[in-house]
Design an enzyme around this catalytic site. Structure first.
Site, PDB file in Angstrom:
ATOM      1  CG  ASP A  13      71.103  25.847  20.274  1.00 23.17           C
ATOM      2  OD1 ASP A  13      71.865  25.238  21.040  1.00 23.17           O
ATOM      3  OD2 ASP A  13      70.706  25.382  19.187  1.00 23.17           O
ATOM      4  CE  LYS A  16      70.106  25.186  27.318  1.00 26.15           C
ATOM      5  NZ  LYS A  16      69.774  25.580  25.941  1.00 26.15           N
ATOM      6  N   GLY A  40      75.126  21.794  23.333  1.00 23.77           N
ATOM      7  CA  GLY A  40      76.365  22.517  23.021  1.00 23.77           C
ATOM      8  C   GLY A  40      76.237  23.871  23.677  1.00 23.77           C
ATOM      9  CG  HIS A  41      75.259  24.301  27.226  1.00 24.26           C
ATOM     10  ND1 HIS A  41      74.818  23.892  28.447  1.00 24.26           N
ATOM     11  CD2 HIS A  41      74.280  23.946  26.344  1.00 24.26           C
ATOM     12  CE1 HIS A  41      73.628  23.309  28.323  1.00 24.26           C
ATOM     13  NE2 HIS A  41      73.295  23.316  27.047  1.00 24.26           N
ATOM     14  CD  GLN A 225      68.936  18.703  25.305  1.00 30.57           C
ATOM     15  OE1 GLN A 225      68.617  18.171  26.338  1.00 30.57           O
ATOM     16  NE2 GLN A 225      70.180  18.666  24.864  1.00 30.57           N
TER      17      GLN A 225
HETATM   18  P1  GDP Z   1      73.014  27.169  24.822  1.00 30.57           P
HETATM   19  O1  GDP Z   1      72.961  25.833  24.172  1.00 30.57           O
HETATM   20  O2  GDP Z   1      71.680  27.599  25.356  1.00 30.57           O
HETATM   21  O3  GDP Z   1      74.093  27.301  25.852  1.00 30.57           O
HETATM   22  O4  GDP Z   1      73.346  28.205  23.656  1.00 30.57           O
HETATM   23  P2  GDP Z   1      74.491  28.012  22.529  1.00 30.57           P
HETATM   24  O5  GDP Z   1      75.818  28.219  23.162  1.00 30.57           O
HETATM   25  O6  GDP Z   1      74.277  26.783  21.754  1.00 30.57           O
HETATM   26  O7  GDP Z   1      74.118  29.199  21.551  1.00 30.57           O
HETATM   27  C1  GDP Z   1      74.142  30.540  21.960  1.00 30.57           C
HETATM   28  C2  GDP Z   1      75.136  31.293  21.062  1.00 30.57           C
HETATM   29  O8  GDP Z   1      74.955  32.682  21.236  1.00 30.57           O
HETATM   30  C3  GDP Z   1      76.589  31.045  21.428  1.00 30.57           C
HETATM   31  O9  GDP Z   1      77.357  31.155  20.263  1.00 30.57           O
HETATM   32  C4  GDP Z   1      76.903  32.170  22.401  1.00 30.57           C
HETATM   33  O10 GDP Z   1      78.291  32.518  22.416  1.00 30.57           O
HETATM   34  C5  GDP Z   1      76.095  33.280  21.805  1.00 30.57           C
HETATM   35  N1  GDP Z   1      75.580  34.267  22.759  1.00 30.57           N
HETATM   36  C6  GDP Z   1      75.114  34.079  24.018  1.00 30.57           C
HETATM   37  N2  GDP Z   1      74.604  35.228  24.512  1.00 30.57           N
HETATM   38  C7  GDP Z   1      74.751  36.158  23.538  1.00 30.57           C
HETATM   39  C8  GDP Z   1      74.365  37.528  23.424  1.00 30.57           C
HETATM   40  O11 GDP Z   1      73.794  38.130  24.300  1.00 30.57           O
HETATM   41  N3  GDP Z   1      74.643  38.147  22.244  1.00 30.57           N
HETATM   42  C9  GDP Z   1      75.277  37.516  21.201  1.00 30.57           C
HETATM   43  N4  GDP Z   1      75.504  38.191  20.096  1.00 30.57           N
HETATM   44  N5  GDP Z   1      75.639  36.217  21.283  1.00 30.57           N
HETATM   45  C10 GDP Z   1      75.367  35.554  22.430  1.00 30.57           C
HETATM   46  P1  IMO Z   2      71.318  22.891  23.881  1.00 30.77           P
HETATM   47  O1  IMO Z   2      71.502  22.339  25.286  1.00 30.77           O
HETATM   48  C1  IMO Z   2      69.024  22.865  20.199  1.00 30.77           C
HETATM   49  C2  IMO Z   2      67.262  19.040  18.977  1.00 30.77           C
HETATM   50  C3  IMO Z   2      67.815  18.401  17.726  1.00 30.77           C
HETATM   51  C4  IMO Z   2      66.568  17.707  17.220  1.00 30.77           C
HETATM   52  C5  IMO Z   2      65.899  17.222  18.496  1.00 30.77           C
HETATM   53  C6  IMO Z   2      66.200  15.779  18.861  1.00 30.77           C
HETATM   54  O2  IMO Z   2      72.593  23.253  23.233  1.00 30.77           O
HETATM   55  O3  IMO Z   2      70.304  23.968  23.884  1.00 30.77           O
HETATM   56  P2  IMO Z   2      68.354  14.558  19.836  1.00 30.77           P
HETATM   57  O4  IMO Z   2      69.738  14.440  19.310  1.00 30.77           O
HETATM   58  O5  IMO Z   2      68.268  15.201  21.188  1.00 30.77           O
HETATM   59  O6  IMO Z   2      67.591  13.269  19.787  1.00 30.77           O
HETATM   60  O7  IMO Z   2      67.596  15.530  18.792  1.00 30.77           O
HETATM   61  O8  IMO Z   2      66.381  18.077  19.525  1.00 30.77           O
HETATM   62  N1  IMO Z   2      68.266  19.374  20.021  1.00 30.77           N
HETATM   63  C7  IMO Z   2      68.704  20.611  20.280  1.00 30.77           C
HETATM   64  N2  IMO Z   2      68.426  21.781  19.669  1.00 30.77           N
HETATM   65  N3  IMO Z   2      69.826  22.843  21.275  1.00 30.77           N
HETATM   66  C8  IMO Z   2      70.085  21.672  21.917  1.00 30.77           C
HETATM   67  O9  IMO Z   2      70.782  21.619  23.068  1.00 30.77           O
HETATM   68  C9  IMO Z   2      69.545  20.478  21.400  1.00 30.77           C
HETATM   69  N4  IMO Z   2      69.613  19.184  21.746  1.00 30.77           N
HETATM   70  C10 IMO Z   2      68.819  18.512  20.912  1.00 30.77           C
HETATM   71  O10 IMO Z   2      68.299  19.363  16.825  1.00 30.77           O
HETATM   72  O11 IMO Z   2      65.710  18.638  16.625  1.00 30.77           O
HETATM   73 MG    MG Z   3      73.394  24.927  22.354  1.00 32.13          MG
END
Ligand code: GDP
Ligand code: IMO
Ligand code: MG
Length: 426
Positions: A13, A16, A40-41, A225
């Site tokens: 998270d 990416k 979840g991206h 991840q």
């Molecule tokens: P990922 O799994 O690495 O793609 O990250 P996620 O999408 O799960 O979580 C990142 C969260 O931060 C999302 O809700 C994005 O919309 C948000 N986000 C990404 N870059 C920024 C930033 O620079 N500032 C803020 N405030 N939010 C951001």
């Molecule tokens: P993105 O791509 C954050 C975590 C779960 C748990 C562990 C194992 O959005 O960054 P799993 O379901 O993979 O067997 O769970 O890994 N986890 C993540 N945490 N971002 C993710 O993906 C994750 N994918 C798995 O919360 O701790």
């Molecule tokens: Mg994510």
């Protein structure tokens, strides 16, 4: 020509999806190579939010090709939903611009049932998985008893193998885990429908990528991840079931190691973790709550609140080394605005000793007390700014000096335009 891998340097998270969406401007092909719909991206374009679990985050750029490699575990129900929802939002998604590897493994209903029942049985010591069946699917892959996408397309073979699998998994589910079994008939009916829906997309992805490379296309690989969730290098057993490091592009997409030209590491300006496991810089005070609220730190996949803490550069430096990161993308710097004093972890005190690495033993990590450097904070919103306050610049310089690579991208908000490009990546 450049083939760039983007990976998370913390516990996932990191943002990416947003960075991939930005870099896709200069790419021709975007590829997922590991993980599944545990990812979840999030991408925000013109105020509209898209959360992608399986389809690469380049899909919102209409002329780019998106690919799911063999290393990804695919839940056909989730993929079908994602395709149809994107199409309903006007995203042109056809077999010409979306390919799914014939060798990718399939997540079955019994994988999800086992994932959930195991976690329930573990109780307090649970991993806190996403419950999407990721671990049990990779487990079947490793024991050579899983289904690859290509097998879904062979009805007779699929039904015969499914019969045996359901018998075996139902025994484990009911007799050992005390959960309900799954129905052969229901799976057979739904999965054969999924197969027909997905058939036009199922292709030889490694060959496609080879041809793209030969045609000198720019290829972008989208990690899921983060490095501390890597099954080998992360905080085992509180990890996911795949290798999340950049080198798994080779096995997970069938792409040659010698053709990778750069690795970009995505690092959040602070740290978050969702699920169980050690987290040395976790904050359980009001600053932790502030980061959670201001950063909107709630899981994109499960909605669970993310644990928040100070930036841990011991973790990030280790990830830079493991992935061979050449450039950093720092995200969510805006979230730190308004905090008077910021801290960055530069080492730990563990069993009376000062150390500059994360120990392998979970018990030892739990005994690690962070050693911090303190930094002056800054005021004012950063979103959309091209010039950063001197304190923010100092914070970034420290990160770059500590881990030994330059900061190329600075994200200052969730929106596509809220980014500063200090150095070109492609
Ligand atoms: P990922 O799994 O690495 O793609 O990250 P996620 O999408 O799960 O979580 C990142 C969260 O931060 C999302 O809700 C994005 O919309 C948000 N986000 C990404 N870059 C920024 C930033 O620079 N500032 C803020 N405030 N939010 C951001
Ligand atoms: P993105 O791509 C954050 C975590 C779960 C748990 C562990 C194992 O959005 O960054 P799993 O379901 O993979 O067997 O769970 O890994 N986890 C993540 N945490 N971002 C993710 O993906 C994750 N994918 C798995 O919360 O701790
Ligand atoms: Mg994510």
């Amino acid at each position: 020509m450049p083939n760039v891998v983007v990976v998370g340097l913390q516990w996932g998270d990191e943002g990416k999806g947003k960075i991939i969406d930005f870099l896709t401007q200069k790419a021709d092909v975007v590829v997922r190579f590991q993980g599944g719909n545990n990812a979840g991206h999030t991408i925000v374009v013109d105020g509209q939010k898209y959360i992608l679990h399986l389809i690469p985050s380049g899909i919102l750029h209409p002329d780019k090709v998106c690919v799911i490699g063999n290393g990804v575990v695919v839940d056909p129900a989730v993929l079908l939903k994602e395709i149809t929802e994107l199409q309903a939002k006007g995203v042109k998604l056809s077999p010409k611009r979306f390919l799914l590897s014939e060798k990718a493994h399939v997540i079955m209903p019994y994988h999800k049932a086992i994932d959930l029942a195991r976690e329930a049985k573990k109780g307090k010591g649970k991993i806190g998985t996403t419950g999407r069946g990721i671990g049990p699917c990779y487990e079947d892959k490793a024991t050579r008893t899983g289904f690859r996408m290509i097998e879904l397309l062979d009805k007779e073979h699929f039904l015969e193998k499914l019969k045996q699998k359901v018998e075996e998994k139902n025994f484990y589910l009911t007799q050992y885990l005390g959960a309900e079994g799954v129905s052969f008939e229901a799976i057979a009916e739904t999965y054969l429908k999924y197969a027909e829906f997905l058939r036009p997309y199922i292709k030889n992805v490694a060959r496609f990528l080879w041809e793209a490379k030969e045609a000198k296309k720019n290829i972008l690989f989208e990690g899921a991840q983060g490095t501390q969730l890597d099954i080998d290098h992360g905080t085992y057993p509180y990890v996911t079931s795949s290798n999340t490091v950049a080198s798994s592009v080779c096995s997970g997409a069938g792409f040659p190691i010698t053709a990778i030209t750069s690795v970009v590491g995505v690092c959040k300006a602070y740290t978050t973790r969702v699920g169980g496991g050690p987290f040395p810089t976790e904050l359980s005070d009001e600053i932790g709550q502030h980061l959670q609220q201001k950063g909107g730190e709630f899981g994109s996949t499960t909605g669970r609140p993310r644990r928040c803490g100070w930036l841990d550069l011991v973790v990030v430096r280790e990830a830079v080394r493991l992935n061979g990161v050449r450039k950093l993308a720092i995200t969510k710097l805006d979230v730190l605005s308004g905090i008077k004093e910021l801290k960055i972890c530069v080492g730990y005190e563990c069993n009376g000793e000062k150390i500059d690495f994360l120990p392998a033993s979970i018990k030892d990590i739990e005994k690690c007390n962070p050693i911090y450097e303190t930094f002056a904070g800054w005021d004012g919103e950063l979103a959309g700014k091209t010039e950063l306050p001197s304190e923010a610049q100092r914070y970034l310089e420290f990160i770059s000096d500590f881990v030994g690579v330059p900061v190329a991208l600075i994200s200052t908000g969730p929106g596509r335009e809220e980014i500063i490009c200090a150095e070109e990546v492609f």
